[in-house]
Design a protein around this motif. Structure first.
Motif, mmCIF file in Angstrom:
data_model
loop_
_atom_site.group_PDB
_atom_site.id
_atom_site.type_symbol
_atom_site.label_atom_id
_atom_site.label_comp_id
_atom_site.label_asym_id
_atom_site.label_seq_id
_atom_site.Cartn_x
_atom_site.Cartn_y
_atom_site.Cartn_z
ATOM 1 N N VAL A 63 37.383 14.737 -5.903
ATOM 2 C CA VAL A 63 36.695 16.011 -6.176
ATOM 3 C C VAL A 63 36.410 16.161 -7.659
ATOM 4 O O VAL A 63 35.297 16.537 -8.068
ATOM 5 N N ILE A 64 37.411 15.840 -8.486
ATOM 6 C CA ILE A 64 37.244 15.986 -9.933
ATOM 7 C C ILE A 64 36.304 14.919 -10.488
ATOM 8 O O ILE A 64 35.447 15.189 -11.334
ATOM 9 N N GLY A 65 36.456 13.673 -10.002
ATOM 10 C CA GLY A 65 35.688 12.563 -10.567
ATOM 11 C C GLY A 65 34.240 12.521 -10.145
ATOM 12 O O GLY A 65 33.359 12.148 -10.943
ATOM 13 N N PHE A 66 33.933 12.897 -8.897
ATOM 14 C CA PHE A 66 32.580 12.728 -8.369
ATOM 15 C C PHE A 66 31.931 14.035 -7.930
ATOM 16 O O PHE A 66 30.839 14.021 -7.372
ATOM 17 N N GLY A 67 32.616 15.171 -8.178
ATOM 18 C CA GLY A 67 32.125 16.438 -7.661
ATOM 19 C C GLY A 67 30.718 16.790 -8.094
ATOM 20 O O GLY A 67 29.862 17.132 -7.269
ATOM 21 N N LEU A 68 30.431 16.696 -9.400
ATOM 22 C CA LEU A 68 29.104 17.088 -9.893
ATOM 23 C C LEU A 68 28.023 16.131 -9.405
ATOM 24 O O LEU A 68 26.887 16.551 -9.123
ATOM 25 N N PHE A 69 28.333 14.843 -9.302
ATOM 26 C CA PHE A 69 27.362 13.895 -8.759
ATOM 27 C C PHE A 69 27.097 14.182 -7.286
ATOM 28 O O PHE A 69 25.960 14.089 -6.817
ATOM 29 N N ALA A 70 28.153 14.553 -6.555
ATOM 30 C CA ALA A 70 27.974 14.931 -5.151
ATOM 31 C C ALA A 70 27.089 16.164 -5.035
ATOM 32 O O ALA A 70 26.226 16.247 -4.150
ATOM 33 N N GLY A 71 27.288 17.144 -5.927
ATOM 34 C CA GLY A 71 26.433 18.324 -5.915
ATOM 35 C C GLY A 71 24.983 17.991 -6.171
ATOM 36 O O GLY A 71 24.070 18.596 -5.586
ATOM 37 N N SER A 72 24.729 17.015 -7.038
ATOM 38 C CA SER A 72 23.356 16.586 -7.306
ATOM 39 C C SER A 72 22.736 15.953 -6.068
ATOM 40 O O SER A 72 21.558 16.171 -5.762
ATOM 41 N N VAL A 73 23.524 15.171 -5.330
ATOM 42 C CA VAL A 73 23.038 14.578 -4.073
ATOM 43 C C VAL A 73 22.684 15.676 -3.078
ATOM 44 O O VAL A 73 21.645 15.614 -2.402
ATOM 45 N N VAL A 74 23.524 16.698 -2.977
ATOM 46 C CA VAL A 74 23.271 17.813 -2.061
ATOM 47 C C VAL A 74 21.953 18.498 -2.393
ATOM 48 O O VAL A 74 21.191 18.886 -1.485
ATOM 49 N N ASP A 75 21.640 18.640 -3.676
ATOM 50 C CA ASP A 75 20.419 19.331 -4.093
ATOM 51 C C ASP A 75 19.165 18.471 -3.946
ATOM 52 O O ASP A 75 18.055 18.968 -4.144
ATOM 53 N N ARG A 76 19.327 17.186 -3.594
ATOM 54 C CA ARG A 76 18.166 16.306 -3.459
ATOM 55 C C ARG A 76 17.897 15.921 -2.013
ATOM 56 O O ARG A 76 16.902 15.226 -1.737
ATOM 57 N N ALA A 77 18.748 16.323 -1.083
ATOM 58 C CA ALA A 77 18.622 15.883 0.306
ATOM 59 C C ALA A 77 18.626 17.087 1.243
ATOM 60 O O ALA A 77 18.829 18.225 0.823
ATOM 61 N N ASP A 78 18.367 16.814 2.527
ATOM 62 C CA ASP A 78 18.504 17.850 3.543
ATOM 63 C C ASP A 78 19.991 18.191 3.658
ATOM 64 O O ASP A 78 20.813 17.375 4.065
ATOM 65 N N VAL A 347 26.195 23.753 -8.563
ATOM 66 C CA VAL A 347 27.055 24.871 -8.954
ATOM 67 C C VAL A 347 28.210 25.015 -7.960
ATOM 68 O O VAL A 347 29.358 25.277 -8.356
ATOM 69 N N SER A 348 27.938 24.820 -6.670
ATOM 70 C CA SER A 348 29.015 24.872 -5.674
ATOM 71 C C SER A 348 30.020 23.752 -5.911
ATOM 72 O O SER A 348 31.228 23.942 -5.711
ATOM 73 N N ALA A 349 29.533 22.579 -6.339
ATOM 74 C CA ALA A 349 30.446 21.477 -6.661
ATOM 75 C C ALA A 349 31.336 21.853 -7.845
ATOM 76 O O ALA A 349 32.544 21.574 -7.845
ATOM 77 N N ALA A 350 30.746 22.487 -8.863
ATOM 78 C CA ALA A 350 31.546 22.926 -10.014
ATOM 79 C C ALA A 350 32.571 23.968 -9.590
ATOM 80 O O ALA A 350 33.726 23.948 -10.035
ATOM 81 N N GLU A 351 32.175 24.868 -8.692
ATOM 82 C CA GLU A 351 33.107 25.888 -8.185
ATOM 83 C C GLU A 351 34.247 25.226 -7.412
ATOM 84 O O GLU A 351 35.412 25.632 -7.519
ATOM 85 N N GLN A 352 33.931 24.170 -6.651
ATOM 86 C CA GLN A 352 34.964 23.446 -5.909
ATOM 87 C C GLN A 352 35.925 22.740 -6.855
ATOM 88 O O GLN A 352 37.140 22.712 -6.625
ATOM 89 N N ILE A 353 35.394 22.170 -7.941
ATOM 90 C CA ILE A 353 36.253 21.498 -8.924
ATOM 91 C C ILE A 353 37.197 22.507 -9.561
ATOM 92 O O ILE A 353 38.402 22.268 -9.705
ATOM 93 N N VAL A 354 36.651 23.655 -9.953
ATOM 94 C CA VAL A 354 37.479 24.706 -10.559
ATOM 95 C C VAL A 354 38.556 25.163 -9.573
ATOM 96 O O VAL A 354 39.727 25.339 -9.928
ATOM 97 N N GLY A 355 38.163 25.342 -8.309
ATOM 98 C CA GLY A 355 39.099 25.819 -7.309
ATOM 99 C C GLY A 355 40.205 24.833 -6.986
ATOM 100 O O GLY A 355 41.296 25.232 -6.600
#
Length: 402
Positions: A63-78, A347-355
């Motif tokens: 979650v910490i290492g790949f969270g923001l990259f995962a969020g970017s994938v979410v924003d580019r796909a269905d 942003v949801s990925a960042a919120e998940q990392i913080v949480g």
């Protein structure tokens, strides 16, 4: 009185949200069961607290290492397809864990690798699921939706571990993992009926560029930034969980019954706040609600460090649990409402990392302070520091107060 109770309008008004919520509630229950099972299996394999501690590390690192990259994938796909793929991946990991549980003689590092792999899918699926709601419900129902999600989480946290222990004694490790896999299947079915959710026309740039765009938004948007900073102040500065054994030994005679009630008290407060969430989800100034709730969390934990009796201490923890729920619901509403659709995954990925990272860091901080001083001093200093930090965020962010 009816207006003070949990607002179930989202469940009544949207069949698609109702299916999604039920599926996520079942998978959350299965995940809470699995926490007990993993700890039990790792302890049986190693007899070492170092290895049981490594379970949390295996869950947190992806979650910490790949969270923001995962969020970017979410924003580019269905986003619907991303979530369904993530649920499928989690179910497969749970099935493999079930097989090894039935067969036995599986090395501990293999169990941790499977837990880390499952956490990778959580890293992608969590942000994806958070982007659904603004497309399924009107903005006025966002606070009620978050309160519904939180009460399902609190109920799973209260019941799941206890049921996990009973099922573990009945069906063994493999049976518990198999039930977890089935709950992921229910979450898949709950999301299967959702409409396609393609990315916004302003889809994320690929790779590091998309991640940097998300970070720039978080830094520049004063309200969203302040909401996440408030959450960090509450978790990093005042997280009490790691102090419970020491406080119980120093103040309450090391009674295991008292120790067991500490976590339950926080969960009870959370459930009560969720049941009566209509008292704050229908308010307009949720930024001020969040600030007051976060300050109450810090004050209640500071009091927990100094009150003389066990029952007064438990009351403080119930108040802290209720304040935490109110803060989480208010913060989630502010972040979702303030984030453009094309950035919601990041942003949801960042919120998940913080949480996830905030409480881990907070427990480490509390443990270090307690080692140098004592458990009550660590609680008191952490709660007062949290109060000061929340006051600073509120004083410097007028938009959040309003």
């Amino acid at each position: 009185m009816a207006l003070a109770l949990l607002d179930v309008t989202p469940l009544r008004s949207s069949r698609k949200f109702r299916g999604l919520w039920l599926g996520r509630a079942f998978s959350g229950f299965g995940s809470q069961m699995t926490i007990v099972v993993v700890m039990f299996q790792v302890w049986q394999l190693t007899g070492s607290t170092v290895w049981t501690g490594a379970v949390g590390l295996a869950q947190a690192l992806p979650v910490i290492g790949f969270g923001l990259f995962a969020g970017s994938v979410v924003d580019r796909a269905d986003r619907r397809r991303v979530y369904l793929a993530a649920q499928t991946g989690q179910a497969i990991c749970a099935l493999i864990l079930a097989v090894q549980g039935f067969l036995g003689h599986f090395p501990v590092y293999g169990v941790l690798l499977l837990i880390a792999a499952e956490s990778c899918f959580v890293t992608v699926g969590g942000p994806a699921s958070r982007t659904f709601i603004p497309r399924l419900l009107p903005e006025s129902q966002l606070p009620a939706e978050l309160a519904l999600n939180h009460i399902s989480f609190q109920a799973a946290m209260l019941i799941g571990p206890a049921v996990g222990g009973l099922v573990l004694a009945w069906l063994g490790v493999g049976g518990c993992y198999l039930i977890d896999a089935i709950t992921f299947g229910l979450a898949f079915l709950g999301a299967f009926g959702l409409p396609p959710m393609p990315p916004d026309r302003d889809a994320a740039r690929p790779g590091l560029g998309g991640v940097l765009d998300g970070l720039r938004f978080l830094i520049s948007h004063r309200v969203v930034r302040a909401a996440l900073l408030t959450d960090l102040a509450a978790t990093v500065l005042a997280m009490p969980i790691s102090l419970f054994p020491q406080v119980n030994a120093e103040k309450f005679g090391n009674d295991p019954r008292t120790l067991g009630l500490f976590l339950s008290a926080i969960a009870v407060g959370g459930v009560l706040a969720s049941v009566f969430s209509g008292t704050f989800t229908r308010r307009s100034r949720l930024g001020l609600v969040m600030l007051v709730a976060s300050a109450t969390w810090g004050a209640a934990l500071a009091l927990f460090g100094v009150v003389p009796g066990a029952w007064l201490g438990l009351c403080c923890l119930v108040i802290a649990g209720a304040a935490d729920t109110i803060s989480v619901v208010a913060r989630g509403t502010i972040v979702q409402a303030g984030t453009p659709d094309h950035l919601r995954g990041r942003v949801s990925a960042a919120e998940q990392i913080v949480g996830q990272a905030g409480p881990d860091i907070g427990n480490l901080r509390a443990g270090l302070v307690a080692r140098l001083t004592s458990g009550p001093v660590a609680l008191l200093s952490g709660g007062l520091t949290c109060l000061a930090a929340v006051a600073l965020v509120g004083a410097t962010t007028r938009e959040l107060r309003n």
